[in-house]
Design a protein around this motif. Structure first.
Motif, PDB file in Angstrom:
ATOM      1  N   VAL A   1       0.866  -1.187   0.000  1.00 44.14           N
ATOM      2  CA  VAL A   1       0.000   0.000   0.000  1.00 44.14           C
ATOM      3  C   VAL A   1       0.902   1.237   0.000  1.00 44.14           C
ATOM      4  O   VAL A   1       1.617   1.488   0.965  1.00 44.14           O
ATOM      5  N   HIS A   2       0.857   1.996  -1.063  1.00 43.82           N
ATOM      6  CA  HIS A   2       1.853   3.026  -1.340  1.00 43.82           C
ATOM      7  C   HIS A   2       1.688   4.294  -0.501  1.00 43.82           C
ATOM      8  O   HIS A   2       0.613   4.575   0.038  1.00 43.82           O
TER       9      HIS A   2
ATOM     10  N   ARG B   1      -4.141   3.905  -5.369  1.00 39.24           N
ATOM     11  CA  ARG B   1      -5.386   4.412  -4.800  1.00 39.24           C
ATOM     12  C   ARG B   1      -6.015   5.433  -5.746  1.00 39.24           C
ATOM     13  O   ARG B   1      -5.408   5.882  -6.720  1.00 39.24           O
TER      14      ARG B   1
ATOM     15  N   GLY C   1     -10.353   4.178   2.459  1.00 36.69           N
ATOM     16  CA  GLY C   1      -9.202   3.447   1.957  1.00 36.69           C
ATOM     17  C   GLY C   1      -9.254   1.958   2.235  1.00 36.69           C
ATOM     18  O   GLY C   1      -8.943   1.139   1.370  1.00 36.69           O
TER      19      GLY C   1
ATOM     20  N   GLY D   1       2.202  -1.327   4.527  1.00 29.58           N
ATOM     21  CA  GLY D   1       1.743   0.021   4.211  1.00 29.58           C
ATOM     22  C   GLY D   1       2.818   1.039   4.518  1.00 29.58           C
ATOM     23  O   GLY D   1       3.421   1.016   5.593  1.00 29.58           O
TER      24      GLY D   1
ATOM     25  N   GLY E   1      -0.126   5.280   3.177  1.00 29.87           N
ATOM     26  CA  GLY E   1      -0.660   3.936   2.989  1.00 29.87           C
ATOM     27  C   GLY E   1      -0.761   3.162   4.287  1.00 29.87           C
ATOM     28  O   GLY E   1      -1.577   2.246   4.423  1.00 29.87           O
TER      29      GLY E   1
ATOM     30  N   TYR F   1      -4.289   3.264   5.972  1.00 28.06           N
ATOM     31  CA  TYR F   1      -5.310   2.328   5.480  1.00 28.06           C
ATOM     32  C   TYR F   1      -4.936   0.889   5.812  1.00 28.06           C
ATOM     33  O   TYR F   1      -5.827   0.061   6.048  1.00 28.06           O
TER      34      TYR F   1
END
Length: 332
Positions: A94-95, A123, A140, A160, A164, A167
């Protein structure tokens, strides 16, 4: 939620791949279905850099593992993702807010080669995903769960970074049974405790957020020693954001200390000691509310340890996924 067959998706992906290759040159790029992701540099870090905690030794971006791309329709948006496939344990990346699914070129081939199915997505509003509706950025963790269900993931590792991590933390609190582990890199984790917010906001003077992303997220050690790496990071960030700001997605509910303390997933918190956003004292403040979490701090590293020190970062994350327990406070 609907699953997108995306009859025009292959052409769009191939065009995007050509665009990214032209725009980023030595940087990592988008993937096209059934092909390898764009490659840059050699397939491995320089021999002299292996096993050394020396941020002054640049590492070329390795050749990427084959991956397919796809699109997923969620209410109000379309999300772009790539997936290396395979039968090994799944990993979802998750960026950060400055990035997208393009942000993991140092991790993708290493994790895939280690036997993991590696997945990343952009996203809403980030590279190749549709922008959020004004005033409705979506939740998210809800988008993340839609992707998890779309790909049929039963249990998986979740990593994450920065924004990120908000989320990823929210997802871990909502769906602990779906996770094998949680890694949080340089993230405030969406915590809304008033004293925590007061301390963290005091670290960011007026005008802080207007400074360039690479200045804020890469340490001065890295920027001084690795001009090409700085350029590649910035090109990926610029491509990820498309020249515009992206509205931050919402959490399912506020994350206060009591809620965070219910986190039951095996967790590793990672940061750099030169991080302008989240210096080690803030990491310790968070870890105090997660008694079973290990922490890891890299020396002379900023907000992007996965980029500045990729060999050490990848090694340590792989060790954690394989069961290693890190102490309450560990340094590299």
């Amino acid at each position: 939620m609907t699953r997108s067959a995306n009859p025009g998706g292959v052409g769009r992906g191939q065009a995007a791949r050509r665009t990214v290759l032209a725009a980023t040159a030595a940087a990592a790029a988008a993937v096209a279905p059934g092909t390898a992701m764009a490659t840059t540099g050699s397939a491995a870090a320089p021999e002299a850099a292996r096993g050394r905690c020396d941020p002054l030794v640049p590492e070329p971006i390795p050749a990427q593992a084959p991956a397919r791309e796809g699109f997923l329709d969620v209410p109000g948006a379309r999300l772009w993702f790539w997936d290396t496939g395979g039968t090994g344990p799944a990993v979802v990346l998750v960026h950060p807010g400055s990035g997208s699914a393009l942000s993991w070129p140092y991790q993708q081939p290493v994790f895939a080669r280690a036997g993991y199915r590696v997945i990343a997505y952009s996203r809403r509003g980030h590279y190749n995903s549709s922008p959020p509706a004004p005033g409705n950025p979506g939740v998210g963790a809800t988008d993340l769960h839609a992707l998890v269900e779309h790909l049929g993931l039963r249990r998986f590792h979740l990593l994450g970074a920065a924004l990120g991590g908000y989320y990823a933390t929210d997802y871990a609190l909502l769906h602990p049974g779906r996770l094998l582990s949680l890694v949080i890199l340089s993230s405030f984790m969406g915590i809304s405790d008033p004293e925590y917010l007061r301390v963290t906001e005091r670290l960011r003077p007026p005008g802080f957020g207007d400074m360039p992303h690479d200045f804020l997220e890469l340490s001065p050690y890295y920027r001084a020693a690795n001009e090409e790496g700085n350029r590649q990071w910035k090109e990926i960030s610029d491509r990820s954001l498309g020249g515009h700001s992206v509205e931050i997605q919402e959490l399912s509910e506020p994350i206060d200390w009591p809620r965070l303390e219910t986190l039951s997933v095996r967790t590793l918190l990672i940061a750099g000691d030169a991080d302008l956003y989240l210096p080690p004292p803030i990491l310790r403040m968070i870890a105090a509310h997660l008694p079973d979490a290990g922490t890891l701090v890299y020396s002379k590293v900023g907000h992007s340890a996965n980029w500045e020190r990729p060999s050490e970062f990848n090694r340590d994350v792989l060790r954690f996924w394989r069961g290693t327990r890190f102490p309450r406070e560990s340094c590299r």
